[in-house]
Structure formats: C-alpha cells, structure tokens
Design a protein around this motif. Structure first.
Motif, PDB file in Angstrom:
ATOM      1  N   PHE A 306      -7.361  25.812 -16.535  1.00 13.26           N
ATOM      2  CA  PHE A 306      -7.938  25.401 -17.807  1.00 13.26           C
ATOM      3  C   PHE A 306      -7.299  26.228 -18.926  1.00 13.26           C
ATOM      4  CE2 PHE A 306     -11.152  25.266 -21.183  1.00 13.26           C
ATOM      5  CZ  PHE A 306     -11.402  23.897 -21.229  1.00 13.26           C
ATOM      6  N   VAL A 307      -6.863  25.545 -19.969  1.00  9.25           N
ATOM      7  CA  VAL A 307      -6.114  26.176 -21.049  1.00  9.25           C
ATOM      8  C   VAL A 307      -6.902  26.084 -22.353  1.00  9.25           C
ATOM      9  CG1 VAL A 307      -3.967  26.190 -22.380  1.00  9.25           C
ATOM     10  CG2 VAL A 307      -3.923  25.590 -19.955  1.00  9.25           C
ATOM     11  N   SER A 308      -6.980  27.188 -23.060  1.00  3.55           N
ATOM     12  CA  SER A 308      -7.555  27.195 -24.407  1.00  3.55           C
ATOM     13  C   SER A 308      -6.400  27.265 -25.399  1.00  3.55           C
ATOM     14  CB  SER A 308      -8.480  28.399 -24.600  1.00  3.55           C
ATOM     15  OG  SER A 308      -9.620  28.298 -23.773  1.00  3.55           O
ATOM     16  N   VAL A 309      -6.213  26.188 -26.152  1.00  5.68           N
ATOM     17  CA  VAL A 309      -5.171  26.142 -27.180  1.00  5.68           C
ATOM     18  C   VAL A 309      -5.774  26.665 -28.476  1.00  5.68           C
ATOM     19  CG1 VAL A 309      -3.575  24.698 -28.471  1.00  5.68           C
ATOM     20  CG2 VAL A 309      -4.068  24.183 -26.071  1.00  5.68           C
ATOM     21  N   ILE A 310      -5.220  27.748 -29.005  1.00  2.00           N
ATOM     22  CA  ILE A 310      -5.781  28.421 -30.168  1.00  2.00           C
ATOM     23  C   ILE A 310      -4.824  28.244 -31.344  1.00  2.00           C
ATOM     24  CG2 ILE A 310      -6.535  30.641 -31.116  1.00  2.00           C
ATOM     25  CD1 ILE A 310      -7.068  31.492 -28.184  1.00  2.00           C
ATOM     26  N   VAL A 311      -5.352  27.685 -32.434  1.00  4.47           N
ATOM     27  CA  VAL A 311      -4.589  27.464 -33.658  1.00  4.47           C
ATOM     28  C   VAL A 311      -5.198  28.336 -34.746  1.00  4.47           C
ATOM     29  CG1 VAL A 311      -3.794  25.781 -35.362  1.00  4.47           C
ATOM     30  CG2 VAL A 311      -4.151  25.078 -32.978  1.00  4.47           C
ATOM     31  N   CYS A 312      -4.391  29.180 -35.348  1.00  2.00           N
ATOM     32  CA  CYS A 312      -4.850  30.040 -36.447  1.00  2.00           C
ATOM     33  C   CYS A 312      -4.268  29.515 -37.753  1.00  2.00           C
ATOM     34  CB  CYS A 312      -4.422  31.487 -36.218  1.00  2.00           C
ATOM     35  SG  CYS A 312      -5.071  32.198 -34.687  1.00  2.00           S
ATOM     36  N   ALA A 371      -7.368  36.938 -36.287  1.00  2.00           N
ATOM     37  CA  ALA A 371      -7.726  35.541 -36.020  1.00  2.00           C
ATOM     38  C   ALA A 371      -7.378  35.154 -34.588  1.00  2.00           C
ATOM     39  CB  ALA A 371      -7.008  34.624 -37.010  1.00  2.00           C
ATOM     40  N   ARG A 372      -6.235  35.607 -34.101  1.00  2.00           N
ATOM     41  CA  ARG A 372      -5.851  35.276 -32.726  1.00  2.00           C
ATOM     42  C   ARG A 372      -6.789  35.935 -31.723  1.00  2.00           C
ATOM     43  NH1 ARG A 372       0.769  35.285 -33.459  1.00  2.00           N
ATOM     44  NH2 ARG A 372       0.870  33.054 -33.948  1.00  2.00           N
ATOM     45  N   ASN A 373      -7.212  37.143 -32.007  1.00  2.00           N
ATOM     46  CA  ASN A 373      -8.185  37.797 -31.132  1.00  2.00           C
ATOM     47  C   ASN A 373      -9.533  37.095 -31.174  1.00  2.00           C
ATOM     48  OD1 ASN A 373      -6.336  39.732 -30.304  1.00  2.00           O
ATOM     49  ND2 ASN A 373      -6.937  41.197 -31.885  1.00  2.00           N
ATOM     50  N   ALA A 374      -9.922  36.615 -32.348  1.00  2.00           N
ATOM     51  CA  ALA A 374     -11.193  35.891 -32.467  1.00  2.00           C
ATOM     52  C   ALA A 374     -11.154  34.599 -31.657  1.00  2.00           C
ATOM     53  CB  ALA A 374     -11.491  35.591 -33.934  1.00  2.00           C
ATOM     54  N   GLY A 375     -10.006  33.899 -31.684  1.00  2.00           N
ATOM     55  CA  GLY A 375      -9.864  32.694 -30.876  1.00  2.00           C
ATOM     56  C   GLY A 375      -9.945  32.988 -29.393  1.00  2.00           C
ATOM     57  N   ALA A 376      -9.327  34.097 -28.973  1.00  2.90           N
ATOM     58  CA  ALA A 376      -9.376  34.474 -27.558  1.00  2.90           C
ATOM     59  C   ALA A 376     -10.798  34.816 -27.131  1.00  2.90           C
ATOM     60  CB  ALA A 376      -8.436  35.650 -27.302  1.00  2.90           C
ATOM     61  N   GLU A 382      -8.609  29.990 -18.669  1.00  2.00           N
ATOM     62  CA  GLU A 382      -7.924  31.009 -17.878  1.00  2.00           C
ATOM     63  C   GLU A 382      -6.596  31.379 -18.525  1.00  2.00           C
ATOM     64  OE1 GLU A 382      -5.874  31.431 -13.413  1.00  2.00           O
ATOM     65  OE2 GLU A 382      -7.142  29.704 -13.884  1.00  2.00           O
ATOM     66  N   VAL A 383      -6.044  30.431 -19.278  1.00  2.00           N
ATOM     67  CA  VAL A 383      -4.788  30.638 -19.994  1.00  2.00           C
ATOM     68  C   VAL A 383      -5.048  30.462 -21.481  1.00  2.00           C
ATOM     69  CG1 VAL A 383      -2.432  29.804 -20.363  1.00  2.00           C
ATOM     70  CG2 VAL A 383      -3.383  29.860 -18.051  1.00  2.00           C
ATOM     71  N   LEU A 384      -4.499  31.355 -22.298  1.00  3.72           N
ATOM     72  CA  LEU A 384      -4.618  31.278 -23.746  1.00  3.72           C
ATOM     73  C   LEU A 384      -3.274  30.853 -24.312  1.00  3.72           C
ATOM     74  CD1 LEU A 384      -6.472  34.676 -24.330  1.00  3.72           C
ATOM     75  CD2 LEU A 384      -7.493  32.424 -23.913  1.00  3.72           C
ATOM     76  N   ALA A 385      -3.230  29.668 -24.935  1.00  2.00           N
ATOM     77  CA  ALA A 385      -1.995  29.143 -25.520  1.00  2.00           C
ATOM     78  C   ALA A 385      -2.127  29.161 -27.040  1.00  2.00           C
ATOM     79  CB  ALA A 385      -1.721  27.728 -25.026  1.00  2.00           C
ATOM     80  N   PHE A 457      -0.449  32.964 -22.454  1.00  2.00           N
ATOM     81  CA  PHE A 457      -0.604  34.113 -21.567  1.00  2.00           C
ATOM     82  C   PHE A 457      -1.874  33.942 -20.738  1.00  2.00           C
ATOM     83  CE2 PHE A 457       1.975  35.709 -25.009  1.00  2.00           C
ATOM     84  CZ  PHE A 457       2.928  36.487 -24.363  1.00  2.00           C
ATOM     85  N   TYR A 458      -1.812  34.461 -19.514  1.00  2.00           N
ATOM     86  CA  TYR A 458      -3.030  34.533 -18.723  1.00  2.00           C
ATOM     87  C   TYR A 458      -4.032  35.448 -19.435  1.00  2.00           C
ATOM     88  CZ  TYR A 458      -1.047  32.263 -14.573  1.00  2.00           C
ATOM     89  OH  TYR A 458      -0.503  31.362 -13.693  1.00  2.00           O
ATOM     90  N   ARG A 459      -5.297  35.128 -19.294  1.00  2.00           N
ATOM     91  CA  ARG A 459      -6.329  35.936 -19.939  1.00  2.00           C
ATOM     92  C   ARG A 459      -6.298  37.374 -19.423  1.00  2.00           C
ATOM     93  NH1 ARG A 459     -11.085  35.321 -22.652  1.00  2.00           N
ATOM     94  NH2 ARG A 459     -10.974  33.057 -22.607  1.00  2.00           N
ATOM     95  N   TRP A 460      -6.048  37.547 -18.127  1.00  2.00           N
ATOM     96  CA  TRP A 460      -6.053  38.907 -17.587  1.00  2.00           C
ATOM     97  C   TRP A 460      -4.966  39.765 -18.222  1.00  2.00           C
ATOM     98  CZ3 TRP A 460      -1.427  40.187 -15.522  1.00  2.00           C
ATOM     99  CH2 TRP A 460      -0.648  39.174 -14.934  1.00  2.00           C
ATOM    100  N   ALA A 461      -3.823  39.174 -18.528  1.00  2.00           N
ATOM    101  CA  ALA A 461      -2.758  39.930 -19.183  1.00  2.00           C
ATOM    102  C   ALA A 461      -3.129  40.239 -20.632  1.00  2.00           C
ATOM    103  CB  ALA A 461      -1.446  39.151 -19.126  1.00  2.00           C
TER     104      ALA A 461
END
Length: 864
Positions: A306-312, A371-376, A382-385, A457-461
């Motif tokens: 599952f991928v979370s696509v984050i747009v800032c 903003a990118r940290n807030a999206g994460a 499991e993956v942050l794009a 990136f993987y969330r764990w990384a």
C-alpha cells in the motif's frame, strides 16, 4: 486503421502514444525478399495480404522493412491496421563521408524515398540508417558520422514532419545516437536474460528522455531448436516490458530472406517457415502480446504494498488540478493521495475540494520539509511516495516505481522528471538552461540522488533516519535525505520509466527565484555535509548527473571504448565527469576575482589583459552549454540560443550569490544575542583560559549530558550553529559575527565507577568574509607601498588597528560562548574544576588532590 485515417504515433518521454493512449511497438521485420520486376523487395501482393492477416492474429502492429516500399504495400498495411517502420538503405559500407558527391547522393536518395510516401497513414517512421560498422565509424570519426545522420533526419523531417525519425544502431556503435531523433532504436542479440536486462537498463539511461525500442532480436532455428527459440522470445518480451521499453521488433517474420544479391538458406530466424507454417515461437508471441491490443503490456508485480502518495504545495493552485487528476488515474491497485497545503494564499484549497478522494491537510507555512513530514505522519502506507504540485504523473508511474523497489534490497526508489512541451520560447529556453532538478546515478540501477518530485521510500527507512530536516524550507531536503539514507548503509534504486512531468519555471523571474532557492539549499547542505562539497560551494557528486546533454564535443567530451583495433563487440560510451575547470570558470568566486582584477588593472596596466582572459573563459563555458543545449525544435531559433547562453552565464552567479547571502543571513547570530550575558551562580563561573573548560561528575554524567544542555541553550537564546554530521573534528560550530565563529569540541575521561571528567575546547575560526576582506586590504596595502617613494606608515597603522579590532571581536565572542559552556555544564549537574585541580561543588565533601597532566597545563589532577 483505414487508409483515410490520419492518426500518427507521437513520442512523449519514454513512450509512444496513439492519441491519448500508449502505443507499444509489437513489431517484426519483413523481408527483404527477392526483388520483383519493379525492384521492390516486399514480395507478392497476395502473399503480403496473407502474412499481414497472420501477423494480426499474433498481435503484431508494426512491420520493419529494409527498403523503400511500393505504394500498394503501404495501402495494404493501412487496411490491415499495420504500421510500417521503413529502413532507408545507402552505401554505409564505403567511406561515405570522404567525397561530397557521395554525401549528396545519399541525401538525395533519402529525400526521394521519403517524398514518395510523405503523409501516408501507414508510416510509423523512418530509420535513416542501420548498423554502420564500428571500424568505419572509428575511421570517419564519431562526431562526423553522428552529424551526418542528424543531417539526414533533418532532411526527412522537413519533407514528412508527421513521421518519426531515428537511426538503428547496435552494441558495437552504441555511441551513434543522433540528438535530433524522435526515438532510439537498438539491434540487440543477447541470449542470456540477466545480461540482456542489465544492458536494457543501460540503454534506458543512455537514451535519456526518448522512447527506446529494439530494432532486431531473434534466434536461428537451424543451430537451435524451435523450443529454444520460443523460450528465448518469451522471456525477451517479459524483459522488454519489465525494463519499460516502448516496444520491440523481432527478427524476422519468415525464414525466406534475400540479401547481398542472393537467397539466404543457412539461417532460419523466422516466426514462420518459408511455407508460412507457424513455428512454436509464433504461438508464444501470440500468447504474450495478444491480438489487436496496442496498449503497453504489464507483468504482475511480485508484491503491491500500500502506497501513500504525498503532494506538498505552497501556492501551487495553477498546476494542482492537473497533478491530482493524473494521480487519480494511476495503474496501481492500492494507494492513497495526501495533499499537504503549506499555508497557501491562492486557490489551493478550492482546487483540492474538487477531488474529494484526496486527503487534504492544511497547515501554517513551515516549509517543504515540514510539510513532507506532516504528510508522512498522516499516511497509512507501507511506502511513502512523493511528488510536487507542479508535476503530472504518468499513468504507470507507481507500477514502475514500486516494481523496481520490490525487485531488490532497496530502501527507496526514484525516477526521472521530464519537462512537458513548452508553451512559449522563453519557457523552452528555461527548460534547456542549466540548474534544473536532475537525478544522479552511481550505476544504471543505483542512484546517489533522486529529485524530491519523484521518489518513494519504505516507511521503515523514513522513520529510521528521522524524516526530512525542517531546516530546508525551499529545497535541498531531498539531497540531505538521500545522503543520510546512504550513510546508513542503504541503497536507493532508480527506475528510468517511472516518469513524472515536471513543469519548469514559466518566466525568467521564476527561474531566477528557483536558482536562488537552490543556492540557499546548497549553503545549508554544505555545513551539514561538508565532505560532499568543493571549494566553490557546489556539490561534488560521485555519480553521473543525468538530464543534461551528455554527448557534447566541446566541453566534457565523452570517452568511447572501441576495443582492440576498433572491433569490440560492446563499444561503450562513458560520459566524462562534470568538469571541475568549467565549474571554477563559471563560479561566482571566479567572477568576483575577475571584477577585482579589472579594478586592480586601473592601477597596474600590466594586469589589464588578465581579467579579459578570465572573462573569456567564463564565456566559453556558457558558449559550450548553448551549443549543446537541447531546445524544442519549434522554438530553436537564434534568439533562443542567445537567451540560453545568457542563462548559462547568469545561473551559477545567482546560485553562488544566494549561497553566500544565505551564509551571511543564517550563519550569523544576531548581535543582540551575542551582547547578552548569562547570570551564573558563583560556583558555576569559570576563571582562567577561555579556550578550555574542565568539568567533573561522580554520577556518570559525561559529555553527552553537556551537549544536550548546550543544544537547548543555543535554541533558547537564538544562536545559529551547525552540528557535526560525522565528517568534522568538532561537535558544534557556533556562528558569531561577520568575522569569527567558534568550534566547540568535547571529550570525556572515564575514571572508574561513575567518575567522569569532561573537557571542553573552544577555538576561533575565521569566516570567508574575514579572509576576503583581509586579502583585499593586504593587496591594497602592498600596492600603495610599492607606488610611494618611501614607506607610508599610516595605512599600516590603520590595518594594524583593524587587526586589533578583529582580535577584540574574537575574544568577545569566545568569552560569550564560554559563558554558555559554563551554564550548560551547570544545568547538566557537572562541577567545574578549578585551575588548582579541585572540583568546585557545594557539597561538604573533602577536596580531591590530583597530579598535574604534563602535556596539558590546564588539566586538573584526578581523584586517586
């Protein structure tokens, strides 16, 4: 497709499109056959009809032929829904560039062949040449051969602008890549799947932003079995799809083959026999490609996390709708889209409301990293794009991005960002100018840096390295993040076909503002990752920077391995690393020195020629960039080239000025903070040397407790500082005024049980403004003394007074920082040690006697 249809295939980045749909080349070579009475090499019309019908049954959509066809052949292909890629033959085996008459005859033949069928709907495109031998290319000169091929493409495009043009090269001449082609075509025969896929990835990066197809691939069924041919062609299709190519052309349709004036009977590469009986490979191809389907085939991914696509976005409403619309059409089964509005004042919120499936987060303006940290933090994936609001994602963006990520032991993955077609000539020049966001590759699949508009990136990384550093408000956050990932020992991969379309700046003012932001980011990065930067403040990449014109012959000339006597099977081209000389000649430091020498030349006539030569070197670098810049053909004019040379000249100056201005603004503590003094208890005040402080603890409180309190004090009072990133010999660098900074270093001695002795050392460090000012002052002083009849003491006195002033400022800053050290130690429950070697503490414990350290007079004696 009927003959009356006029749809033509168009290239967009790494893919072909038929209208709004991707077109995947599923091709096969056809002929040449024994020529008929009219000199045509395509066989009999009735046999052509039967072959086209059988090709359609196999799912093929393109035929490649090796001679200019008759009109009836194109008409039959159009009626059958088959497109034709025409290879134009000419005397490539002779020294064709030696005589002007030979060159002219080749050009006339190409012109006549294209003019005959210009505009025909069956024409997919033309290959203006095929496999010039490596020894002939080496003999004639690589540059001359490429320029001649480019000339043939120009001739053809002027006659039939709707057709596609390229040249079919092969591994012995992989460097023959015309810059004005519409796509890249390679004939590759590699029968080991692993080696084959590795070479395809190399070619994907080598060909840049163009679609890549294979012009020939096959296996002989005389020397191999039909089962082997079927197996190899099967994994060939899978590998082509996996590596993101725009298609492939199999060699060949039938075993019937006529070349060199004779029938060829000792090779049998066909999918069908001479009698048109399908071989086993025919059924494999039909299964892989399917009938009447020109869309890009896809292999199932081994995993689909599952991928979370984050747009800032910050005031990105102008392009936000196109961005979100593209993200809603992704070819991926499990993902969400999160939009983080970083305090926009435009219509970003209204645009976001048009997409109810997008999770919208609004915050006050804190900068891009925040903003990118807030999206994460809000993401479920499991993956942050990550991508930006001025980007549009290709429909297969996540498919290729995640496909690469799960294919190996990777922490993250990135892809290219490509400029959409320009709307104005200024926008085209900005897109061609230096300084855009590009990826940096260590190998064809491993990246050193991937741009923040196209990375995952993987969330764990992400969590392991602490996310993005909020210090980077405008840019540089992606560079810092990638370097921290690699310093941890993890690997970032690269997918050349995971594409986002990234709008470059629309105006010159916006471009300059972008470069200003990049300069600010470089200044911040330099203090955190000093080892990755050169003397001029620009990044020193270990890998190859992609996205620029790579095959120039004026500056950064590439290196070609030809093999012994020019007969290597794989003659690779290696782009030269970024020229350090060119970087120096275009730097703001070089320009400042040039201006200084111009001024000095007023007084020293003998030096007047030097700044002109220096400025000439800077101009040559800008001229080189102008010559090799790729401007969209419809905007490629003289005034566009002149604007590019101006941008190439100005861009490093704007970026360099911003680096220094950022340092002056952010790496300098406000004067009111420095003037303030700490109110310390009497027992916490140290006397004696400002350069050294020594503290004692019997509760196991070592240097880490002290540093923690020191960081809190610096933040509370508003000091500007940098922390050791692992490459420095200090723990904290504290920025003071225009002249000095302080390097703080600590060490703890452990003396048994929980007894700790922590030493703190403070050292003054000169900053660049002080160095420059002193160099100028000394130069003027020497010049003045040389040009007077006797020694003039007043300038010397003034300079010595200035040095005295610098000395007082250095001592005042060190004294102020020493107060911070004493207060931090007090807060950390550390006892200062007097010069007599006695811990100063309120507790009624007996004072401790210690032996003096012979190598350090300031060292206390330790309890025995």
């Amino acid at each position: 497709m009927t003959q009356n249809e006029t749809s033509r295939i168009r290239p967009r980045a790494k893919f072909f499109f038929d209208g709004d749909k991707k077109f995947f080349v599923k091709g096969v070579t056809y002929g040449p056959f024994k020529p008929d009475a009219d000199g045509n090499y395509v066989g009999r019309p009735e046999q052509v009809d039967a072959d086209l019908a059988l090709m359609g049954d196999a799912g093929l959509n393109v035929v490649r032929i090796y001679h200019a066809p008759p009109r009836w052949f194109l008409d039959r292909c159009a009626a059958a829904g088959m497109r034709v890629l025409v290879t134009l033959p000419w005397e490539k085996h002779i020294e064709f560039l030696r005589k002007r008459s030979t060159r002219k005859q080749i050009a006339e033949n190409v012109r006549a062949s294209i003019k005959t069928h210009a505009g025909h709907p069956a024409i997919f495109g033309y290959l203006v040449g095929n496999e010039i031998s490596s020894t002939m290319a080496r003999w004639l000169g690589t540059r001359r051969v490429i320029e001649f091929v480019e000339e043939l493409i120009q001739i053809g495009r002027a006659i039939d602008p709707g057709a596609l043009f390229s040249y079919a090269t092969y591994p012995p001449t992989e460097y023959l890549l015309p810059q004005n082609s519409d796509f890249s075509c390679f004939n590759v025969y590699l029968h080991n799947q692993r080696d084959f896929e590795g070479y395809l990835l190399r070619l994907q990066n080598l060909t840049g932003e163009q679609p890549l197809i294979l012009g020939e691939f096959g296996m002989d069924t005389i020397r191999h079995s039909q089962e082997e041919q079927a197996e190899i062609l099967g994994w060939h299709i899978d590998s082509v799809v996996k590596c993101g190519l725009a298609g492939t052309i199999l060699f060949t349709w039938t075993d019937e083959w006529f070349t060199g004036g004779q029938e060829i009977t000792d090779w049998a590469f066909g999918l069908v026999t001479r009698e048109r009986r399908p071989k086993k490979a025919f059924y494999t191809i039909r299964e892989k490609l399917g009938a009447n389907n020109s869309t890009s085939p896809h292999l199932p991914l081994p995993k689909t996390p599952f991928v979370s696509v984050i747009v800032c976005s910050y005031n990105g409403g102008h392009t936000l709708a196109a961005c979100l619309d593209s993200l809603g059409k992704l070819n991926y089964p499990a993902y969400e889209v999160i939009l983080v509005d970083d305090g926009s004042t435009d219509d970003t919120a209204c645009v976001a409301a048009q997409f109810p499936w997008v999770r919208y987060i609004h915050q006050t303006n804190h900068g891009l990293s925040y903003a990118r940290n807030a999206g994460a933090a809000a993401a479920r994936g499991e993956v942050l794009a990550y991508t930006d609001s001025d980007c549009m994602a290709d429909v297969d963006w996540l498919y290729y991005l995640i496909g690469t990520l799960v294919s190996g032991d990777y922490a993250g993955v990135g892809g290219p960002n490509i400029t959409p077609p320009a709307q104005t000539w200024i926008q085209a020049c900005v897109a061609a100018a230096p300084g855009g966001p590009n990826h940096v590759l260590l190998t064809d699949i491993v990246a050193e840096h991937i741009p923040g508009c196209n990375m995952a990136f993987y969330r764990w990384a992400f969590e392991a390295v602490g996310g993005f550093d909020p210090e980077y408000r405008k840019a540089g956050d992606d560079v810092d993040f990638c370097w921290r990932i690699q310093q941890t020992g993890w690997v970032i991969s690269f997918s050349p076909t995971a594409i986002v379309w990234h709008y470059r700046r629309f105006t010159l003012r916006a471009f300059m503002k972008q470069q200003d932001g990049y300069g600010e980011a470089e200044s911040l990065l330099r203090f955190k990752h000093l080892i990755f930067f050169g003397p001029t403040g620009t990044a020193k990449w270990r890998g190859q920077i992609y996205g620029t014109t790579r095959f120039s012959w004026f500056v950064n000339r590439p290196i070609i391995y030809h093999g012994i006597f020019g007969e290597g099977f794989f003659q690779s081209i290696y782009p030269a690393p970024q020229s350090e000389v060119a970087a120096y000649l275009s730097s703001i430091e070089w320009f400042a020195l040039t201006i200084f020498l111009f001024g000095l030349g007023i007084f020293l006539p003998g030096l007047r020629i030097v700044p002109y030569l220096m400025l000439g070197g800077t101009f040559c670098v800008a001229l080189s960039y102008m010559v090799r810049a790729r401007i969209e053909p419809k905007f490629d004019t003289v005034h566009a080239r002149l604007l590019v040379i101006i941008l190439a000249f100005v861009q490093p100056l704007v970026r360099g000025f911003s680096r220094y201005f950022t340092w002056l603004r952010f790496k300098r503590t406000p004067a009111n903070v420095i003037r303030k003094h700490e109110h310390l208890p009497e027992r916490a005040r140290s006397r004696g040397s400002l350069s050294r402080r020594v503290f004692w603890s019997e509760q196991g409180r070592d240097r880490h407790y002290f540093l923690g309190e020191m960081f809190r004090l610096l933040e509370e009072e508003g000091w500007r500082y940098s922390t050791d990133s692992g490459w420095n010999d200090w723990d904290i660098q504290i920025y003071g005024n225009f002249w000095w900074s302080i390097a703080l270093q600590t060490v703890t001695e452990y003396h048994g049980a929980e007894k700790c002795l922590t030493r703190v050392r403070l050292r003054n460090r000169m900053v660049i403004t002080m160095i420059i000012f002193n160099l100028v002052a000394i130069s003027l002083l020497i010049y003045h003394q040389v040009n007077v009849s006797r020694i003039d003491f007043w300038p010397i006195v003034f300079y010595l007074a200035f040095l005295g002033f610098l000395g007082t400022r250095a001592r005042a800053l060190k004294s102020r920082v020493a107060e911070l050290v004493d207060l931090a130690a007090f807060r950390a429950d550390l006892q200062r040690v007097s010069r007599k070697g006695k811990p100063v503490a309120p507790a009624p414990e007996p004072e401790l006697e210690v032996a003096v350290n012979a190598t350090d007079p300031a060292s206390p004696q330790l309890p025995g």
